[in-house]
Design a protein around this motif. Structure first.
Motif, PDB file in Angstrom:
ATOM      1  N   ALA A   1       0.815  -1.212   0.000  1.00 32.64           N
ATOM      2  CA  ALA A   1       0.000   0.000   0.000  1.00 32.64           C
ATOM      3  C   ALA A   1       0.850   1.264   0.000  1.00 32.64           C
ATOM      4  CB  ALA A   1      -0.931   0.003   1.211  1.00 32.64           C
ATOM      5  N   LYS A   2       1.963   1.224   0.713  1.00 30.29           N
ATOM      6  CA  LYS A   2       2.801   2.430   0.824  1.00 30.29           C
ATOM      7  C   LYS A   2       3.910   2.404  -0.209  1.00 30.29           C
ATOM      8  CE  LYS A   2       1.986   3.855   5.468  1.00 30.29           C
ATOM      9  NZ  LYS A   2       2.546   4.641   6.530  1.00 30.29           N
ATOM     10  N   ALA A   3       4.135   3.542  -0.811  1.00 27.66           N
ATOM     11  CA  ALA A   3       5.222   3.683  -1.776  1.00 27.66           C
ATOM     12  C   ALA A   3       6.534   3.937  -1.033  1.00 27.66           C
ATOM     13  CB  ALA A   3       4.925   4.829  -2.726  1.00 27.66           C
ATOM     14  N   ARG A   4       7.643   3.792  -1.728  1.00 24.29           N
ATOM     15  CA  ARG A   4       8.946   4.046  -1.129  1.00 24.29           C
ATOM     16  C   ARG A   4       9.058   5.517  -0.772  1.00 24.29           C
ATOM     17  NH1 ARG A   4      13.596   1.406  -4.361  1.00 24.29           N
ATOM     18  NH2 ARG A   4      13.045   2.976  -5.902  1.00 24.29           N
ATOM     19  N   LYS A   5       9.655   5.797   0.374  1.00 30.76           N
ATOM     20  CA  LYS A   5       9.662   7.154   0.907  1.00 30.76           C
ATOM     21  C   LYS A   5      10.460   8.133   0.036  1.00 30.76           C
ATOM     22  CE  LYS A   5      10.305   9.695   5.172  1.00 30.76           C
ATOM     23  NZ  LYS A   5      10.703   9.630   6.571  1.00 30.76           N
TER      24      LYS A   5
ATOM     25  N   ASN B   1       8.925   7.740  -4.043  1.00 31.12           N
ATOM     26  CA  ASN B   1       7.507   7.419  -4.203  1.00 31.12           C
ATOM     27  C   ASN B   1       7.282   6.289  -5.217  1.00 31.12           C
ATOM     28  OD1 ASN B   1       4.937   7.922  -3.205  1.00 31.12           O
ATOM     29  ND2 ASN B   1       4.391   9.209  -4.933  1.00 31.12           N
TER      30      ASN B   1
ATOM     31  N   PRO C   1       6.262   2.639  -6.429  1.00 33.28           N
ATOM     32  CA  PRO C   1       5.359   1.606  -5.915  1.00 33.28           C
ATOM     33  C   PRO C   1       6.143   0.352  -5.550  1.00 33.28           C
ATOM     34  CG  PRO C   1       5.074   1.859  -8.271  1.00 33.28           C
ATOM     35  CD  PRO C   1       6.017   2.932  -7.834  1.00 33.28           C
TER      36      PRO C   1
END
Length: 132
Positions: A101-105, A108, A110
């Motif tokens: 659900a969260k992208a790489r910080k 961004n 996926p």
């Protein structure tokens, strides 16, 4: 124009791209599950699944073909002795890609988890059930 040209470039040279995918394949075979970007995970399937198909054949020529890519005797032995027999009755689809659900910080991108579709540690499950 790049019409109908398959494959992603990942902003890398062909040699770098091949090395990256082989290193990801080694990590997946070693750990059974890795977290990477979604596109790399999708391209990794095209590298790992033919190796598992060769491991199901379990002959000398197949071992040599896999060693040519992996260049690690212990990893080839693990693939043919542990991973291959697990998928002996499966016609394909040895891996699954699970999107996170969260992208790489930082950028961004996926992210996704790629793992084997069947559990490789079935003897550990039996040990846990026997302990109960």
């Amino acid at each position: 124009m790049r019409h109908s040209n398959s494959g992603r470039k990942f902003s890398r040279t062909p040699a770098h791209r091949k090395a990256m995918l082989i290193n990801l394949a080694k990590a997946l075979l070693t750990h059974g599950k890795i977290c990477t970007t979604e596109m790399k995970a999708k391209d990794l399937r095209g590298v790992v699944e033919p190796m598992i198909t060769l491991a199901k054949r379990n002959d000398l020529h197949a071992r040599r073909l896999v060693y040519k890519a992996l260049n690690d005797h212990a990893l080839v032995k693990h693939l043919f002795d542990k991973v291959g027999p697990v998928f002996a009755d499966v016609p394909g689809g040895y891996t699954r890609v699970i999107k996170l659900a969260k992208a790489r910080k930082g950028d961004n991108a996926p992210m996704a988890i790629i793992e084997f579709s069947r559990a490789l540690n079935e003897d550990k499950k039996e040990e846990i059930e026997a302990a109960k």
